[in-house]
Design an enzyme around this catalytic site. Structure first.
Site, short mmCIF file in Angstrom:
data_model
loop_
_atom_site.label_atom_id
_atom_site.label_comp_id
_atom_site.label_asym_id
_atom_site.label_seq_id
_atom_site.Cartn_x
_atom_site.Cartn_y
_atom_site.Cartn_z
N HIS A 271 0.84 -1.20 0.00
CA HIS A 271 0.00 0.00 0.00
C HIS A 271 0.87 1.24 0.00
O HIS A 271 1.49 1.60 1.00
CB HIS A 271 -0.92 0.04 1.22
CG HIS A 271 -2.00 1.07 1.10
ND1 HIS A 271 -3.31 0.74 0.85
CD2 HIS A 271 -1.96 2.42 1.16
CE1 HIS A 271 -4.04 1.84 0.78
NE2 HIS A 271 -3.23 2.89 0.96
N ARG B 59 -10.59 0.12 -5.51
CA ARG B 59 -10.75 0.69 -4.18
C ARG B 59 -11.93 1.67 -4.13
O ARG B 59 -12.11 2.47 -5.05
CB ARG B 59 -9.48 1.42 -3.76
CG ARG B 59 -9.47 1.91 -2.32
CD ARG B 59 -8.34 2.89 -2.08
NE ARG B 59 -7.93 2.94 -0.69
CZ ARG B 59 -7.26 3.96 -0.15
NH1 ARG B 59 -6.93 5.01 -0.88
NH2 ARG B 59 -6.91 3.93 1.12
N ASP C 83 2.13 3.02 3.16
CA ASP C 83 1.24 4.17 2.92
C ASP C 83 2.03 5.40 2.46
O ASP C 83 1.53 6.52 2.53
CB ASP C 83 0.40 4.51 4.15
CG ASP C 83 -0.81 5.38 3.81
OD1 ASP C 83 -1.26 5.34 2.65
OD2 ASP C 83 -1.27 6.13 4.70
#
Length: 292
Positions: free
Chosen positions: A27, A120, A244
């Site tokens: 991610h 997503r 992230d």
């Protein structure tokens, strides 16, 4: 007009953790460069560039060989910026797209050919709204037919109300960032209990990214890592991890990514759990090729 905000730490310290071969960041994002990949007109978030070269440099520094880049809302439904990064490291980098709920099968196939493996939807107050229940039910079989997954980014208070539909979908579902729980509320909070119940369904996965977001403390985010560890130990075959990077909409100054890598032995405390989290589970979920 104010200058765009730099969201990433430019000189992270080198982690002491030794990454296994084919370790995967599941991610992260890329922003711009906006001269080539403009931000969506309707995006309220327009950060400073965080281009693929900076992401590659972080991965090379830390020992990450594989990656899944998630399309950011600041680029809207034009997934070109992620496709460009994937093409620069073919086979090793894949993507998760953003699209409208009525995306066609032909459009999904075109994205699949460019290295995308999931779709997503956001259910966060600061982001564009996601698909409703009827739209998720209509979309799920299309994703399943491609071997894709549905990725859900939601506020913690939505875990319980969204659980019935997510539990019933005929496709793998990945919950982002530990359901965006607030670690300061303690282990027995109802939102975390709801997440654990949801993950009892075997098509549900969880990203144990975002310890720094769940935490209300400074590094090493001691209040948050026990949540990540419990998820890894409870569901060892359905958890993945990510940085992230470049940390959009973070609550404070950008975290040092070296600190986030240093958390991994606390999150996955055995060699078996570490390999499952960083290598084996990503390979199954995203379909990385063995020889790449």
């Amino acid at each position: 007009m104010s200058e765009p905000v730099l969201t990433w730490h430019q000189k992270p310290h080198m982690t002491s953790v030794s990454m296994p071969r084919n370790a995967t960041d599941c991610h992260c994002h890329v922003f711009g460069p906006v001269a080539r990949f403009p931000y969506a007109d309707n995006s309220s978030f327009k950060p400073a560039d965080a281009p693929r070269e900076a992401l590659f440099a972080l991965h090379d520094q830390m020992g990450i060989e594989r990656c899944v880049i998630v399309q950011s809302g600041c680029h809207g439904f034009d997934n070109s910026v992620v496709a460009d990064a994937i093409a620069a490291r073919p086979g090793r980098y894949l993507g998760v797209a953003l699209a409208t709920p009525d995306v066609t099968t032909d459009d999904l196939r075109a994205l699949d050919a460019r290295g995308f493996r999931g779709l997503r939807f956001n259910y966060m107050s600061h982001l564009a709204p996601g698909a409703n229940e009827a739209q998720l039910r209509a979309l799920a079989p299309k994703l399943a037919d491609l071997g894709w997954h549905l990725q859900i980014h939601m506020e913690d208070q939505l875990i319980e109300p969204m659980s019935p539909v997510l539990a019933s979908l005929p496709v793998a579902v990945v919950i982002d960032h530990m359901g965006r729980i607030d670690a300061s509320r303690g282990r027995n909070q109802p939102h975390f209990e709801a997440l654990l119940r949801l993950l009892d369904h075997h098509h549900l996965w969880c990203k144990v990214s975002g310890s720094e977001r769940a935490s209300r403390q400074d590094p090493p985010y001691a209040d948050a890592t026990p949540f990540a560890r419990e998820l890894v130990e409870s569901f060892p075959d359905r958890v993945v991890w990510g940085t992230d990077w470049p940390h959009p909409n973070y609550r404070a100054a950008p975290p040092d990514d070296g600190d986030l890598f240093d958390l991994l032995p606390q999150i996955a405390p055995t060699p078996y759990l570490m390999r499952a989290l960083l290598v084996d589970n990503p390979a199954r979920l995203y379909g990385f090729e063995e020889n790449v």
